[in-house]
Design a protein around this motif. Structure first.
Motif, short mmCIF file in Angstrom:
data_model
loop_
_atom_site.label_atom_id
_atom_site.label_comp_id
_atom_site.label_asym_id
_atom_site.label_seq_id
_atom_site.Cartn_x
_atom_site.Cartn_y
_atom_site.Cartn_z
N GLU A 59 10.54 -3.67 -2.50
CA GLU A 59 11.30 -4.85 -1.81
C GLU A 59 12.36 -5.60 -2.63
N LYS A 60 12.45 -5.48 -4.13
CA LYS A 60 13.41 -6.35 -4.80
C LYS A 60 14.64 -5.02 -4.93
N THR A 61 14.37 -3.92 -5.09
CA THR A 61 15.48 -2.96 -5.46
C THR A 61 16.29 -2.15 -4.25
N TYR A 62 15.72 -2.13 -3.14
CA TYR A 62 16.00 -1.48 -2.00
C TYR A 62 17.19 -2.50 -1.49
N PRO A 63 17.21 -3.77 -1.50
CA PRO A 63 18.77 -4.15 -1.23
C PRO A 63 19.61 -4.15 -1.99
N ARG A 64 19.42 -3.89 -3.31
CA ARG A 64 20.42 -3.60 -4.18
C ARG A 64 20.63 -2.25 -4.36
N ALA A 65 20.12 -1.30 -4.29
CA ALA A 65 20.32 0.03 -4.17
C ALA A 65 21.00 0.56 -3.12
N PHE A 66 20.69 0.08 -1.86
CA PHE A 66 21.24 0.19 -0.51
C PHE A 66 22.07 -1.11 -0.30
N ARG A 67 23.01 -1.51 -0.97
CA ARG A 67 23.61 -2.82 -0.88
C ARG A 67 23.55 -3.39 0.52
N GLY A 68 22.71 -4.43 0.70
CA GLY A 68 22.74 -5.30 1.71
C GLY A 68 21.70 -4.77 2.71
N ALA A 69 20.75 -3.87 2.15
CA ALA A 69 19.74 -3.39 3.18
C ALA A 69 18.65 -4.78 3.64
N GLN A 70 18.24 -4.79 4.61
CA GLN A 70 17.50 -5.72 5.39
C GLN A 70 16.28 -5.23 5.76
N ASN A 71 15.28 -6.06 6.00
CA ASN A 71 14.07 -5.92 6.63
C ASN A 71 13.38 -4.65 5.99
N VAL A 72 13.24 -4.85 4.63
CA VAL A 72 12.76 -3.64 3.71
C VAL A 72 11.18 -3.90 3.87
N GLU A 73 10.38 -2.92 4.32
CA GLU A 73 8.98 -2.83 4.53
C GLU A 73 8.38 -1.53 3.80
N PRO A 74 7.83 -1.69 2.71
CA PRO A 74 7.14 -0.50 2.22
C PRO A 74 5.99 -0.22 2.72
N GLY A 75 5.65 0.93 3.12
CA GLY A 75 4.38 1.37 3.66
C GLY A 75 3.10 1.28 2.72
N PRO A 76 1.92 1.78 2.91
CA PRO A 76 1.07 1.79 2.15
C PRO A 76 1.17 3.14 1.14
N TRP A 77 0.59 2.96 -0.06
CA TRP A 77 0.73 3.97 -1.11
C TRP A 77 -0.46 4.82 -0.77
N GLY A 78 -0.34 6.04 -1.03
CA GLY A 78 -1.51 7.04 -0.99
C GLY A 78 -1.23 8.55 -1.42
N GLY A 79 -2.10 9.35 -1.31
CA GLY A 79 -1.75 10.78 -1.13
C GLY A 79 -1.67 11.49 -0.03
N GLU A 80 -2.36 12.10 0.61
CA GLU A 80 -2.31 12.77 1.98
C GLU A 80 -2.53 11.82 2.94
N ALA A 81 -3.34 10.88 2.82
CA ALA A 81 -3.40 9.82 3.69
C ALA A 81 -3.37 8.33 2.92
N ALA A 82 -3.20 7.23 3.72
CA ALA A 82 -3.02 6.21 2.97
C ALA A 82 -4.13 5.72 2.25
N GLY A 83 -3.85 4.80 0.98
CA GLY A 83 -4.84 4.65 0.09
C GLY A 83 -4.83 5.15 -1.04
N VAL A 84 -5.63 4.52 -2.21
CA VAL A 84 -5.61 5.20 -3.29
C VAL A 84 -7.25 5.47 -3.78
N PHE A 85 -7.44 6.35 -4.60
CA PHE A 85 -8.68 6.78 -5.16
C PHE A 85 -8.76 6.71 -6.67
N ASP A 86 -10.03 6.64 -7.01
CA ASP A 86 -10.12 7.01 -8.64
C ASP A 86 -9.35 8.71 -9.18
N ASP A 87 -8.69 8.36 -10.21
CA ASP A 87 -8.10 9.57 -10.80
C ASP A 87 -7.03 10.17 -10.05
#
Length: 191
Positions: A59-87
């Motif tokens: 959210e912080k770096t996208y408007p700087r890297a893509f100068r003037g980017a707006q409405n920056v919306e990161p999606g959920p982090w995960g692997g093959e599906a959304a969500g994280v798990f042990d290890d």
């Protein structure tokens, strides 16, 4: 702010080099895997905290890297599906935003040390159409690739600790911005 500007200038320099004879598309190999790679093993809670930090960073770096980017919306982090798990040894997400009047989406993947098996040379010879391989300013190497079948451009950063971070886009001409993000050491499994 200085770090972000330095990263942006580095990204622009990387792409600038990509168009010169000094940048080679997968010609020189980077020693892979690096010596003394230390595997990282984290709990689901630790990884979720890290994923939340990655999203805040996007959210912080996208408007700087893509100068003037707006409405920056990161999606959920995960692997093959959304969500994280042990290890979990890698995690990725999409980010959508508006840049220069168009809707843009990127995909970022952060690989833990030792997770990414291919060297830059192997990656370019077997798996991707590489356009340039250049050293970054932190002891790593960034490989630029494209896949014309799907309209994908990518920057893949191989790091001395064995991590590989890559960012891809379906928007041509964004390689400099992708390099800034891929070389950002805030995206790491080792903290």
């Amino acid at each position: 702010m200085r770090k972000v500007m330095a990263a942006a200038l580095t990204g622009l320099a990387l792409v600038g080099l990509a168009g010169t004879a000094s940048a080679q598309a997968g010609q020189a190999d980077y020693p892979w895997p690096p010596k003394d790679v230390t595997p990282v093993h984290k709990t689901k809670a630790e990884l979720q905290k890290q994923a939340d930090g990655f999203s805040a960073r996007q959210e912080k770096t996208y408007p700087r890297a893509f100068r003037g980017a707006q409405n920056v919306e990161p999606g959920p982090w995960g692997g093959e599906a959304a969500g994280v798990f042990d290890d979990m040894q890698y995690m990725g997400n999409t980010v959508t935003f508006t840049y220069q009047g168009q809707n843009v989406m990127t995909y970022t993947q952060v690989n833990a040390p030792g997770q990414h098996a291919w060297s830059p040379k192997e990656y370019c010879e077997k798996y991707a159409e590489c356009t340039a391989t250049v050293s970054d300013h932190k002891g790593g190497v960034t490989v630029f690739a494209k896949d014309e079948r799907y309209g994908i451009v990518e920057a893949r950063n191989f790091r001395p600790n064995g991590e590989v971070v890559w960012v891809q886009s379906w928007t041509p001409g964004t390689e400099a911005q992708l390099a800034v993000l891929a070389t950002d050491r805030a995206f790491t499994f080792t903290r």
